[in-house]
Design a protein around this motif. Structure first.
Motif, short mmCIF file in Angstrom:
data_model
loop_
_atom_site.label_atom_id
_atom_site.label_comp_id
_atom_site.label_asym_id
_atom_site.label_seq_id
_atom_site.Cartn_x
_atom_site.Cartn_y
_atom_site.Cartn_z
N LEU A 97 38.55 23.15 43.08
CA LEU A 97 39.34 22.84 41.43
C LEU A 97 39.77 20.55 41.42
N GLN A 98 40.16 20.43 42.17
CA GLN A 98 40.02 18.97 42.05
C GLN A 98 39.09 18.06 42.31
N THR A 99 38.16 18.80 43.45
CA THR A 99 36.81 18.23 43.67
C THR A 99 36.00 18.80 42.12
N ALA A 100 35.90 20.03 41.44
CA ALA A 100 35.12 20.21 40.37
C ALA A 100 35.42 19.14 39.48
N ARG A 101 36.68 19.38 39.28
CA ARG A 101 37.30 17.85 38.64
C ARG A 101 36.43 16.68 38.36
N GLN A 102 36.46 16.33 39.75
CA GLN A 102 36.20 15.04 39.93
C GLN A 102 34.62 14.89 39.65
N GLU A 103 33.68 15.58 39.77
CA GLU A 103 32.13 15.86 39.83
C GLU A 103 32.22 16.49 38.16
N LEU A 104 32.83 16.74 37.72
CA LEU A 104 33.17 17.39 35.67
C LEU A 104 33.24 15.58 35.72
N SER A 105 33.68 15.07 36.35
CA SER A 105 34.49 13.29 35.80
C SER A 105 33.24 12.38 35.15
N HIS A 106 32.75 12.90 36.95
CA HIS A 106 31.88 11.44 37.15
C HIS A 106 30.51 12.14 36.28
N ALA A 107 29.93 13.67 36.58
CA ALA A 107 28.85 14.32 35.44
C ALA A 107 29.14 13.02 33.52
N LEU A 108 30.41 13.93 32.93
CA LEU A 108 30.49 13.49 31.59
C LEU A 108 30.43 11.89 31.72
N TYR A 109 30.74 11.04 32.47
CA TYR A 109 30.33 9.41 32.41
C TYR A 109 29.48 9.09 32.97
N GLN A 110 28.67 9.63 33.78
CA GLN A 110 26.84 9.18 33.41
C GLN A 110 26.03 9.46 32.44
N HIS A 111 27.13 10.92 31.84
CA HIS A 111 26.46 10.56 30.65
C HIS A 111 26.58 10.16 29.06
N ASP A 112 28.04 9.81 29.63
CA ASP A 112 27.70 8.23 28.53
C ASP A 112 27.41 7.99 28.18
N ALA A 113 27.39 6.79 29.63
CA ALA A 113 26.38 5.60 29.93
C ALA A 113 25.28 5.77 29.14
N ALA A 114 24.78 6.45 30.17
CA ALA A 114 23.07 7.20 29.75
C ALA A 114 22.68 7.01 27.69
N CYS A 115 23.74 8.00 26.66
CA CYS A 115 24.05 7.97 26.08
C CYS A 115 24.07 6.61 25.07
N ARG A 116 24.46 5.53 25.49
CA ARG A 116 25.35 4.38 25.51
C ARG A 116 23.53 3.36 25.54
N VAL A 117 22.74 4.31 27.15
CA VAL A 117 21.83 3.18 27.03
C VAL A 117 20.61 3.77 26.25
N ILE A 118 20.84 4.86 25.35
CA ILE A 118 19.34 5.25 24.27
C ILE A 118 19.90 4.94 23.30
N ALA A 119 20.67 5.07 23.04
CA ALA A 119 21.43 4.42 20.86
C ALA A 119 21.28 1.96 21.11
N ARG A 120 21.47 1.48 22.47
CA ARG A 120 20.39 0.39 22.53
C ARG A 120 19.17 0.38 22.48
N LEU A 121 18.74 0.92 23.29
CA LEU A 121 16.70 0.89 23.02
C LEU A 121 16.87 1.12 21.83
N THR A 122 17.15 2.34 21.10
CA THR A 122 16.90 3.01 20.23
C THR A 122 16.58 1.86 18.92
N LYS A 123 17.66 1.25 19.23
CA LYS A 123 18.44 0.14 18.35
C LYS A 123 17.49 -0.95 17.96
N GLU A 124 16.97 -1.46 19.52
CA GLU A 124 16.17 -2.61 20.38
C GLU A 124 14.73 -2.41 19.52
#
Length: 506
Positions: free
Chosen positions: A96-123
């Protein structure tokens, strides 16, 4: 699964088979499970109690293992079972702990990707807007209005600076200025003896009240309207320049935004609406002056006459030339049709002081400038020389305005007063003293020269000749930055740092 016989070594007392999975269950447990879930617990397929198949078995009594014949042996068996359960629980928690860590990492990567997409769209959006601005100047698109296009080279880093070489005041240009001045002087002398029939009376101006307030012309995130002008022929069209780097054309009758002019890289501090054409001129601290075609919202000319922020802007009565002043201590005279700089003159006597404002005399042969060291200067355009100075203010000059009668000049500075000058006698004949701390940002005579409006801490209207205060408007919640009269003073418009355009009338 406790329901399934495959997990247990014991045969259930009332065994049944699930046709969905083929597994054997105890009837009491499976029926209870089906009443809550309605599906087979092994594979999740739909299952009901009447689908279960009874298993016919002979009752078998399983002998106990030899090791469970004594109490110590039973206790050992229970201990082993407990250890197995604890080990299984630990393994589950670890997974369960391993799954939580993997989920947290995946969510962080998704958030970072969304930010990059928003910045590129603005540019991408910003790049498209910049490209749309550059197209008319680079000759990429046709010009529907048929206005001459300048030859501006587009480099990898943006627009290359236009050559700032002075084309010079040719004899043809000077003759054009002189002819226009002669016509205007004669017209003014005819007009000077009579007041227009449609002009609002001063008693009516006393009863003016706020007709409308429009807060949506400019961005709310960068609030503030800095400049204002009204179309000379169609006075329903109002032009504003804002802190948000845009200029906006607004129709007060339909209450609709006609055009949003995007292109300046800094705030728009000066705006002019061409009196006869659907043409707009704007200036900014980004050192450029832009000429816009309103129907297409496109820049038709970009004038780069200055090296510092452009502080003053005035259109010549011919409608073909613009006067500009700058913090670079120069004034410039440019052709808005061809985009050429005709002449640029340094203010030699300003001892390093910036020029703060400018306006043409109604005849167009002389003009006034203000400086940051309190000087008001009158210049001869043809001779390009300083012909008169009006000292007396303290603080930078914030606004100047010539009366349509051609005799009066109103000036304001950071000293809470408006000074009136007689151009025939070159002297200050009246000073309108405001309250201490009062700030003045704009001055404007109406087209007949009968009224003078002051914008700053509030908006005030004065009757000329008697210099009597007719009306004070206190509706703005911040500094008023611009004021203009509609045709025959039928209405008054003002703008403010509270990002509203307000209209006053009967």
């Amino acid at each position: 699964m406790a329901l399934c016989c495959a997990i247990s070594n014991e045969v259930p007392e009332h065994p049944v088979i699930s046709p969905a999975s083929g597994a054997i269950f105890e009837r009491r447990l499976i029926e209870k499970y089906l009443s809550e879930n309605g599906v087979d617990p092994i594979n999740g397929k739909e299952l009901s109690a009447d689908m279960l198949i009874d298993v016919k078995t002979t009752p078998v009594v399983k002998p106990k293992p030899p090791s469970a014949t004594s109490i110590p042996a039973i206790l050992k068996t229970l201990q082993d079972e407990w250890d197995a359960v604890m080990l299984h629980s630990f393994t589950q928690r670890q997974q369960l702990q391993t799954a939580r860590q993997e989920l947290s990492h995946a969510l962080y990567q998704h958030d970072a990707a969304c930010r990059v997409i928003a910045r590129l769209t603005k540019e991408v959006t910003a790049a498209r807007e910049a490209l749309a601005t550059l197209k008319p100047q680079a000759g990429i698109t046709a010009n529907p209005a048929g206005i001459p296009q300048p030859a501006i080279a587009v480099e990898a880093g943006g627009i290359a600076n236009q050559p700032t070489e002075q084309a010079g005041m040719s004899a043809e240009v000077i003759q054009k200025l002189q002819d226009k001045a002669t016509v205007l002087t004669q017209e003014r002398k005819k007009r000077g003896r009579t007041v227009p029939e449609d002009l609002i009376s001063h008693d009516s101006i006393r009863t003016f009240h706020t007709l409308a307030s429009h807060p949506g012309l400019h961005s709310a995130s960068i609030p503030g309207i800095l400049s204002l002008d009204i179309h000379g022929a169609d006075t329903s069209k109002i032009l504003t320049g804002g802190n948000d780097r845009n200029a906006t054309v607004f129709n007060k009758d339909t209450e609709q935004v006609v055009a949003i002019l995007k292109g300046h890289t800094k705030k728009v501090t000066r705006v002019i609406y061409h009196p006869d054409e659907d043409l707009v001129i704007t200036a900014s601290p980004d050192t450029t002056i832009r000429v816009w075609n309103v129907p297409t919202s496109q820049t038709t000319q970009m004038l780069r006459a200055h090296e510092g922020a452009v502080t003053g802007l005035s259109l010549h009565p011919t409608g073909d030339y613009v006067l500009s002043t700058s913090t670079d201590q120069h004034w410039a005279f440019s052709d808005i049709r061809s985009g050429r700089l005709l002449t640029k003159v340094a203010d030699q006597g300003s001892s390093g002081s910036a020029l703060t404002t400018a306006q043409f005399h109604p005849d167009g042969l002389i003009f006034g400038t203000g400086t940051s060291d309190s000087q008001v200067k009158i210049w001869d355009l043809k001779e390009q020389s300083n012909v008169a100075n009006f000292p007396g203010h303290s603080g930078p000059i914030t606004a100047i305005s010539f009366s349509e009668n051609g005799y009066y000049l109103a000036t304001a500075a950071d000293d809470a007063c408006v000074k009136l000058w007689d151009l025939r006698k070159l002297k200050n004949f009246k000073t309108l003293q405001m309250d201490e701390g009062y700030e003045i940002r704009d001055l404007c005579f109406d087209q007949s020269g009968t009224y003078l409006a002051v914008a700053g801490t509030d908006v005030r209207v004065y009757l000329c000749k008697q210099w009597q205060e007719l009306k004070v408007f206190n509706d703005h919640t911040a500094m008023a930055t611009g004021v203009r009269f509609g045709r025959h003073a039928q209405y008054i418009a003002s703008t403010s740092m509270d990002r509203t355009l307000k209209l006053y009338g009967l």
